[in-house]
Design an enzyme around this catalytic site. Structure first.
Site, PDB file in Angstrom:
ATOM      1  N   ARG A 131       0.848  -1.183   0.000  1.00 39.34           N
ATOM      2  CA  ARG A 131       0.000   0.000   0.000  1.00 39.34           C
ATOM      3  C   ARG A 131       0.889   1.240   0.000  1.00 39.34           C
ATOM      4  NH1 ARG A 131      -2.176  -3.653   3.741  1.00 39.34           N
ATOM      5  NH2 ARG A 131      -4.330  -4.333   3.295  1.00 39.34           N
ATOM      6  N   LYS A 156      -1.900  -2.065   7.595  1.00 41.03           N
ATOM      7  CA  LYS A 156      -3.329  -2.065   7.886  1.00 41.03           C
ATOM      8  C   LYS A 156      -3.702  -3.461   8.372  1.00 41.03           C
ATOM      9  CE  LYS A 156      -7.778  -1.307   5.594  1.00 41.03           C
ATOM     10  NZ  LYS A 156      -8.438  -0.994   4.305  1.00 41.03           N
ATOM     11  N   HIS A 262      -3.095   2.875  -5.375  1.00 41.52           N
ATOM     12  CA  HIS A 262      -3.767   1.597  -5.139  1.00 41.52           C
ATOM     13  C   HIS A 262      -4.006   0.834  -6.438  1.00 41.52           C
ATOM     14  CE1 HIS A 262      -4.921  -0.277  -1.431  1.00 41.52           C
ATOM     15  NE2 HIS A 262      -6.001  -0.799  -1.987  1.00 41.52           N
ATOM     16  N   ARG A 265      -1.269  -1.577  -6.788  1.00 35.10           N
ATOM     17  CA  ARG A 265      -1.462  -2.753  -5.933  1.00 35.10           C
ATOM     18  C   ARG A 265      -2.477  -3.715  -6.563  1.00 35.10           C
ATOM     19  NH1 ARG A 265      -1.449  -4.646  -0.389  1.00 35.10           N
ATOM     20  NH2 ARG A 265      -3.542  -5.128   0.397  1.00 35.10           N
ATOM     21  N   HIS A 288      -4.089  -9.525   3.174  1.00 38.14           N
ATOM     22  CA  HIS A 288      -5.536  -9.592   3.386  1.00 38.14           C
ATOM     23  C   HIS A 288      -5.864 -10.593   4.484  1.00 38.14           C
ATOM     24  CE1 HIS A 288      -6.501  -8.158  -0.985  1.00 38.14           C
ATOM     25  NE2 HIS A 288      -6.270  -7.152  -0.154  1.00 38.14           N
ATOM     26  N   TYR A 297     -10.006 -10.438  -7.344  1.00 41.56           N
ATOM     27  CA  TYR A 297      -9.084 -10.408  -8.484  1.00 41.56           C
ATOM     28  C   TYR A 297      -9.238 -11.617  -9.404  1.00 41.56           C
ATOM     29  CZ  TYR A 297      -6.968  -6.762  -5.662  1.00 41.56           C
ATOM     30  OH  TYR A 297      -6.766  -5.628  -4.922  1.00 41.56           O
TER      31      TYR A 297
END
Length: 316
Positions: A131, A156, A262, A265, A288, A297
């Site tokens: 990120r 995150k 982003h 990414r 994630h 994706y």
């Protein structure tokens, strides 16, 4: 009241970004109610405020959730009051949108139009799946040239992770680190040179802030005053260092679609899956928590993280 919120946030060692956001929402809530003290208000007013954000302000779900978190903090942590469960809040809708993804050719063309630090940053985000803030906050010690890995700290979600170090980024990162260390040496000579560290680390390792290993790979050009404690130090470069360069390059290419940090990414994840890498490997590289987040994706199956070759290093 706002100073009490700020003081409580600092006492609990929230980030500066969170502090600014929470104080901003507390200020807005008080202003909407014409300066009345939050203690005179309660769940009904908070509920109405959040509903108004969704219905009239048409804010994103993430914005409404941030406002809710800020007001819960205000009441629980600052005022010591529990708000009743707010069942009547009209929730902002979270749109289900597919991410914008560039082709490998578009990414390479974009990078060709960029120079210097913005290009290295853009290549880092695409080449590793980091990120934007993870890239900006990268420390010297977390770039492992021997193992060809980068450790992403305090991301995150709060769980550190490893991602690959693309071979084509080795030299640019070595040069970025050399520049960072030159700036650090100059800062030390001027009586500064102590980088910001999270509170727990600063307490556990009181001398770490002055060590080269803890410096940012992408330091700001100038020192600044930290608003939390008044210390003059060199922070990492700001988000605008990349954002406006990406937009400018996208316009030059005539891509006709929004391009942000982003987007790089999203493109990283998509290109790995297209190359046949396992979706759980991609999930781990992206950090994630939920596989469902990665499944946007597409899907595939299994391989270990250390064997993954970055899309930045793949021949188009």
């Amino acid at each position: 009241m706002l100073e009490a919120v700020r003081g409580k946030l600092r006492a609990k060692h929230y980030s500066l970004r969170t502090e600014m956001a929470y104080v901003g929402w507390a200020r807005r809530f008080i202003q909407v109610h014409r300066g009345r003290h939050p203690r005179e208000l309660g769940g009904r007013e908070v509920e109405a405020f959040l509903t108004r954000l969704a219905v009239q302000g048409k804010v994103a779900a993430s914005t409404q959730n941030q406002a809710l978190s800020a007001l819960l903090f205000l009441y629980r942590e600052v005022l010591g009051l529990e708000l009743p469960w707010m069942d009547e809040v009209v929730r902002a809708k979270r749109p289900q949108r597919l991410p914008t993804v560039l082709s490998q050719g578009e990414v390479r063309a974009l990078l060709e139009l960029m120079q210097g630090r913005p290009r290295v940053l853009a290549a880092l985000l695409y080449g590793t799946g980091m990120r934007l803030m993870e890239g900006l906050r990268l420390r010297v010690k977390d770039v492992d040239f021997e193992r060809r890995e980068i450790i992403v700290r305090e991301p995150k979600g709060g769980h550190d992770r490893r991602t690959m170090l693309p071979g084509s980024l080795e030299q640019p990162l070595r040069e970025a680190i050399a520049r960072a260390l030159r700036l650090h040496a100059a800062d030390k000579a001027a009586g500064h040179g102590r980088v910001w560290l999270p509170h727990a680390l600063a307490r556990k390792y009181p001398n770490a802030a002055a060590e080269p290993a803890w410096q940012y790979v992408f330091p700001a050009d100038e020192r600044s005053i930290d608003p939390r404690d008044g210390t003059e130090r060199r922070h990492h470069v700001g988000e605008e260092a990349l954002s406006r360069h990406l937009k400018r390059a996208a316009v030059q290419l005539g891509l006709g679609k929004p391009v942000s940090a982003h987007t790089l990414r999203h493109s990283f994840a998509t290109h790995l899956l297209e190359a046949g890498y396992d979706i759980r490997t991609v999930q781990a590289l992206l950090g994630h928590k939920d596989l469902a987040t990665t499944q946007i994706y597409t899907h595939v199956l299994g391989r270990g993280a250390s064997a993954v070759r970055s899309p930045l290093d793949q021949t188009p």
